[in-house]
Design an enzyme around this catalytic site. Structure first.
Site, short mmCIF file in Angstrom:
data_model
loop_
_atom_site.label_atom_id
_atom_site.label_comp_id
_atom_site.label_asym_id
_atom_site.label_seq_id
_atom_site.Cartn_x
_atom_site.Cartn_y
_atom_site.Cartn_z
N PHE A 47 -15.81 3.12 6.89
CA PHE A 47 -14.41 3.45 6.55
C PHE A 47 -14.14 3.43 5.05
CE2 PHE A 47 -14.68 -1.10 7.52
CZ PHE A 47 -14.09 -1.67 6.41
N ASN B 103 -2.22 -0.10 6.99
CA ASN B 103 -1.73 -1.41 7.43
C ASN B 103 -0.84 -2.10 6.40
OD1 ASN B 103 -3.70 -2.21 5.70
ND2 ASN B 103 -4.94 -3.29 7.22
N LYS C 277 0.84 -1.20 0.00
CA LYS C 277 0.00 0.00 0.00
C LYS C 277 0.88 1.27 0.00
CE LYS C 277 -3.85 -2.39 2.27
NZ LYS C 277 -4.90 -2.33 3.32
N HIS D 156 -1.86 -5.54 1.37
CA HIS D 156 -3.12 -6.22 1.07
C HIS D 156 -2.81 -7.61 0.56
CE1 HIS D 156 -7.05 -7.14 -0.71
NE2 HIS D 156 -6.34 -7.68 -1.68
N THR E 228 -5.73 -7.65 10.46
CA THR E 228 -6.03 -6.38 9.79
C THR E 228 -5.58 -5.19 10.64
OG1 THR E 228 -7.94 -7.43 8.77
CG2 THR E 228 -7.91 -5.02 8.78
N GLU F 43 -9.03 -10.22 -8.11
CA GLU F 43 -8.03 -9.16 -7.94
C GLU F 43 -6.90 -9.28 -8.96
OE1 GLU F 43 -9.10 -8.86 -3.19
OE2 GLU F 43 -7.17 -9.71 -3.76
N TYR G 92 -12.04 -2.71 -3.68
CA TYR G 92 -12.62 -2.81 -2.33
C TYR G 92 -14.15 -2.82 -2.36
CZ TYR G 92 -8.10 -2.28 0.06
OH TYR G 92 -6.82 -2.48 0.56
N ARG H 101 -1.59 -14.47 3.76
CA ARG H 101 -2.44 -13.83 4.78
C ARG H 101 -1.80 -14.00 6.16
NH1 ARG H 101 -6.77 -10.41 3.81
NH2 ARG H 101 -7.79 -11.20 5.68
P1 DAT Z 1 -7.83 -7.13 5.23
O1 DAT Z 1 -7.04 -6.03 4.54
O2 DAT Z 1 -7.09 -7.69 6.40
O3 DAT Z 1 -8.34 -8.18 4.27
P2 DAT Z 1 -10.53 -6.10 5.23
O4 DAT Z 1 -10.72 -6.73 3.89
O5 DAT Z 1 -11.57 -6.40 6.27
O6 DAT Z 1 -9.11 -6.42 5.86
O7 DAT Z 1 -10.49 -4.51 5.08
C1 DAT Z 1 -9.82 -3.92 3.98
C2 DAT Z 1 -9.05 -2.74 4.49
O8 DAT Z 1 -9.96 -1.76 4.97
C3 DAT Z 1 -8.12 -3.03 5.66
O9 DAT Z 1 -6.89 -3.52 5.23
C4 DAT Z 1 -8.02 -1.69 6.32
C5 DAT Z 1 -9.40 -1.09 6.11
N1 DAT Z 1 -10.28 -1.34 7.26
C6 DAT Z 1 -10.87 -2.51 7.60
N2 DAT Z 1 -11.60 -2.38 8.71
C7 DAT Z 1 -11.46 -1.09 9.10
C8 DAT Z 1 -11.96 -0.31 10.17
N3 DAT Z 1 -12.77 -0.85 11.09
N4 DAT Z 1 -11.58 0.98 10.24
C9 DAT Z 1 -10.78 1.54 9.32
N5 DAT Z 1 -10.27 0.87 8.28
C10 DAT Z 1 -10.61 -0.43 8.16
MG MG Z 2 -9.69 -8.05 2.72
#
Ligand code: DAT
Ligand code: MG
Length: 153
Positions: free
Chosen positions: A57, A112, A9, A115, A91, A126, A49, A85
């Protein structure tokens, strides 16, 4: 062999972590079959996304992922999706265990670092969103028997 989509990222790029993170995947034994740097358009970010559309968010997430260049990659190997993963960690980087990428380099869920696809279906989606078939290479590495033992072929 299974393929997974991994993206470094904008925070990883700005914090000079590209090499460090690629190094981890290489050392693990996964094989890079596509790598490129790009700036993601808002349209592409919203597609990538799409499952999070409507969440509180979502806007912040799209702003963040379009805020600077990213490094898009495809890594190949046995169980590559789950392995990547696990290497990334939870996350929320505050919960991610030390030794994972997010656990070692992050402190905030929004930023974070990395991805990774979470299922075979999202990996396929993707990969085709970010790469054309011509950008993905297919090759053998002579170290495969040393990584997978007799099950290499
Ligand atoms: P991951 O990236 O671990 O697959 P995800 O698909 O649930 O997690 O979410 C995608 C991204 O969105 C994640 O990397 C960071 C952001 N995100 C997820 N949950 C969030 C939250 N509660 N507040 C802010 N950003 C969030
Ligand atoms: Mg995800």
């Amino acid at each position: 062999m299974q393929k997974t989509f991994v993206m470094l990222k904008p925070d990883a790029v700005q914090r000079n972590l590209i090499g460090e993170i690629i190094c981890r995947f290489e050392k693990k034994g996964l094989k890079a079959v596509a790598i490129k740097m790009l700036e993601i358009s808002r349209d592409m970010a919203e597609k990538h996304y799409g499952e999070h559309r409507g969440k509180p968010f979502f806007a912040e997430l799209v702003n963040f992922i379009t805020s600077g260049p990213v490094v898009a990659m495809i890594w190949e190997g046995k169980g590559a999706i789950q392995v990547a993963r696990q290497m990334m960690g939870s996350t929320d980087p505050q919960e991610a265990l030390p030794g994972t990428i997010r656990g070692d380099y992050g402190l905030f869920t929004g930023n974070n670092i990395v991805h990774g696809s979470d299922s075979p279906e999202s990996a396929a989606r993707e990969i085709s969103l970010f790469f054309s078939a011509e950008e993905i290479v297919s090759y053998q590495k002579s170290n495969e028997p040393w990584i997978y033992g007799e099950g290499a072929n």
